[in-house]
Design an enzyme around this catalytic site. Sequence first.
Site, PDB file in Angstrom:
ATOM      1  N   GLU A 411     -13.004  -3.615   2.977  1.00 51.44           N
ATOM      2  CA  GLU A 411     -12.460  -2.357   2.499  1.00 51.44           C
ATOM      3  C   GLU A 411     -13.182  -1.522   1.736  1.00 51.44           C
ATOM      4  O   GLU A 411     -12.669  -0.917   0.643  1.00 51.44           O
ATOM      5  CB  GLU A 411     -10.768  -2.739   1.654  1.00 51.44           C
ATOM      6  CG  GLU A 411      -9.990  -3.704   2.363  1.00 51.44           C
ATOM      7  CD  GLU A 411      -8.925  -4.162   1.451  1.00 51.44           C
ATOM      8  OE1 GLU A 411      -8.677  -3.903   0.488  1.00 51.44           O
ATOM      9  OE2 GLU A 411      -7.844  -4.943   2.304  1.00 51.44           O
ATOM     10  N   GLU A 478      -8.307 -10.374   6.938  1.00 53.51           N
ATOM     11  CA  GLU A 478      -7.188 -10.934   5.686  1.00 53.51           C
ATOM     12  C   GLU A 478      -6.160 -10.765   6.295  1.00 53.51           C
ATOM     13  O   GLU A 478      -5.375  -9.884   6.126  1.00 53.51           O
ATOM     14  CB  GLU A 478      -7.422  -9.926   4.489  1.00 53.51           C
ATOM     15  CG  GLU A 478      -8.418 -10.456   3.336  1.00 53.51           C
ATOM     16  CD  GLU A 478      -8.229  -9.437   2.281  1.00 53.51           C
ATOM     17  OE1 GLU A 478      -7.367  -8.694   1.872  1.00 53.51           O
ATOM     18  OE2 GLU A 478      -9.661  -9.104   1.634  1.00 53.51           O
TER      19      GLU A 478
END
Length: 805
Positions: A411, A478
């Site tokens: 991210e 994730e």
Amino acid sequence: MRRIILIFSLLTQLVWHVAIVAQNRENINFNNDWLFRLGDITDFEKTNYDDTSWRQIDIPHDWSIEGNYSEKNPSGTHGAFLPTGIACYRKHFEYSPKWDSKKVTVIFDAIYCNSTIYINGQKLGFHPNGYLPIRYTLNQYLKPGENVIAVKVDHSKTPSGRWYTGSGIYRAARLQITEPVHLDETSLFVTTKDNREVTVKYELTGVNDKEASAYSMIVRIYNQDNREVAKKRLTHKEITNETTIKLKNPNTWSAQTPYLYTCEIELLKGKEAIDLHQTKFGFRHIEVSSTKGLWINGQKEILKGVCLHQDGGPVGTAVPRDLWLYRLKLLKEMGCNAVRTAHNPFQTDFYEICDSIGLYVVDEIFDGWETPKAEYDYGLYFEENWQNDLETFIKRDRNHPSILFWSIGNEVKKATPETEKKLYDFIKQYDTTRLITQGRSYNGKSVDIIGFNGRGEYLNALVKYHEKYPEKILLGTEMTHNYQTRGFYRTKTLYRLRDFPAPWELERKQSFEDIKNRIYHVEDLSPTEIFPDDNLVYQSSYDNSIVRMGIRDYWKATKDLPYYIGGFRWTGIDYLGESFQWPARTANFGVIDLANLPTDSYYLYQSLWSDTPMVHILPHWTHKVKEGTEIPVVAYTNCAEAELFLNGKSLGKKKMTDDLQIVWNVPYQLGELKVVATDSKKQTISKKVQTAGLPYRINLRTSHNVLSEKHNDAIIVFAEVVDENNVPVPYADNWIEFSSTEHLELIGVENGDVLDLSNNKIKARKAFHGQCIAIYKPVKKGNNVKIKATSLGLIGKEININIRE
């Protein structure tokens, strides 16, 4: 007779190799007898500094976990409200005459963070990265007699990460003694081809052209039984930094069959052996495509993975090897076959364990790149240090067969294609055998595998992405995010954005109305809440506390997609930090909690991922003022059907459906609830829960019962409150005090309650939903070493363990 001669030959060969290592390459444990003091201390690095009042410790050591939780600590929600600061370490050690003419190197496996290291008052260097090895050659500064190595750790600027990082020399250290001419252990790279051919790359250090003709080399391959299965001699003309050896029908490495070989390089000068180095490796062949998925050694695989942070709960980041071994075995028993190191490199023995028990690894180097995500994180140092740190990372880990893919970030804030490309290309200089991914990289241009985090959890998100980019390989870096608190239940479904939004969701002013038609809906288990509780920090252990999709919806939506090779749920084990607000130490994402105790979700995953017949029933059957209330009773099983009994009376047999759970609504009455599952072979397996009486005694069990005082060992002691009939009491909250003989040192206590702010180093803990733990490390050998648990008003318990040398 022939067998006896062979065994004797092997033993003689091993003793000879040990003698070589002891004489010419020696790794000296550098973990004991350090001195420690908090504070920024002037002149602490000088040899004549008076440190007699300093605290004596052994490393690994994390000073943050020793402190008290406080809302005033600047680490805040990121760092679990634990203290940071500046601290200094010193170690006195004697110079050995054996080191004359040798090369002496100090190696720290990691220091968190911003470490400055000195030897005899001379600065060796500064190292900002808190997750990678640090090496310095000491020769020019060493002197006969006593020497002093000093380390300053500056963790004063926080938060330095988005999770609990710990502080200090929290991994092991060693002194390495070698000949001036030796094998560079960081250069050794063993690869396999066609599950038959081994290529060994290596470099010599310290040799010059005039002396090169004096050196030769022997490369040996040993199987898992330490038997030599291949050997190759190289003359000085053949020492070209790479050689190839072929084996006949070697065993392959996979999660199912983690067979390890050892590659050994012996360096000779004339006839004298002057160095020897070994590394383990495995034969495995990986194929990945968007049409066929992931294949390992010709077998189709789907990654059934979890993300992990590196802390060990009550021990902070100074995690003993035994604790990781216990945790990873527990995940493996759940059916998990893969782990992702979120979002930094872990300690070396973590990967060694994954190699040995069979767990695939996505090895991640960075959380972000140039732009910090936490105010004082590595982004401040990225531009100056990324090349050196990335090289260290790849060289350290690339021989582990468990590592399937490299991950270059997660991210990443303000990610650019240029940085992604330069990281990708840099890794390929050192390893072309593995593919590269990145957490949340669906816009990436360079990575080989597209990583999906939260966005992948929306309805049909992966399908839609595949329709647009059919050639891309997808990975759930994730997926998915769920919450659960061990022993806590709600029958009404909770959605994070609607019911307990995260701080970033509030900042973005997101609306549940905007996403409610894009998420997976989980039906309520009852029209009204059966277990009302206003504490939204604790989350339901039914599969109904979700962000965007539940566990069952995740598995149904992804397991049959050929272009999706599997995923890593957030997270496998609860970790410290990254909480929503004070006083929570974390958010309950883990399927295993901070006390290393499985939640009900653990058994849901086991029913989906494991082939071993199992059944699990929830909730427990000790409820206050619930007589006659219909309670949803859920069974998780990988069997075809299950039958439920209340006090011996059948409440019906039901088949497993696409719902991936079996539910009965049962009017509550005291007694025994039992589920019997039947598999396709008509074999049965059962599980029961009983109504508990009042707390009466403590039961103890341990993770194992034999320890070694000379290794980074530890033992987990599990305490559970039971009634007089030995039935666990799920609401028990008794204070339990732990004690032991002098052979053991307490290094952590925990109960899994994220709102319990008791210090992790005191000798007592309140039971949470009936259970708590203590973790000990051995300090002295002994037989029948005693560990005791006591509590006011309860019958205590004592157990014995053994500690060997």
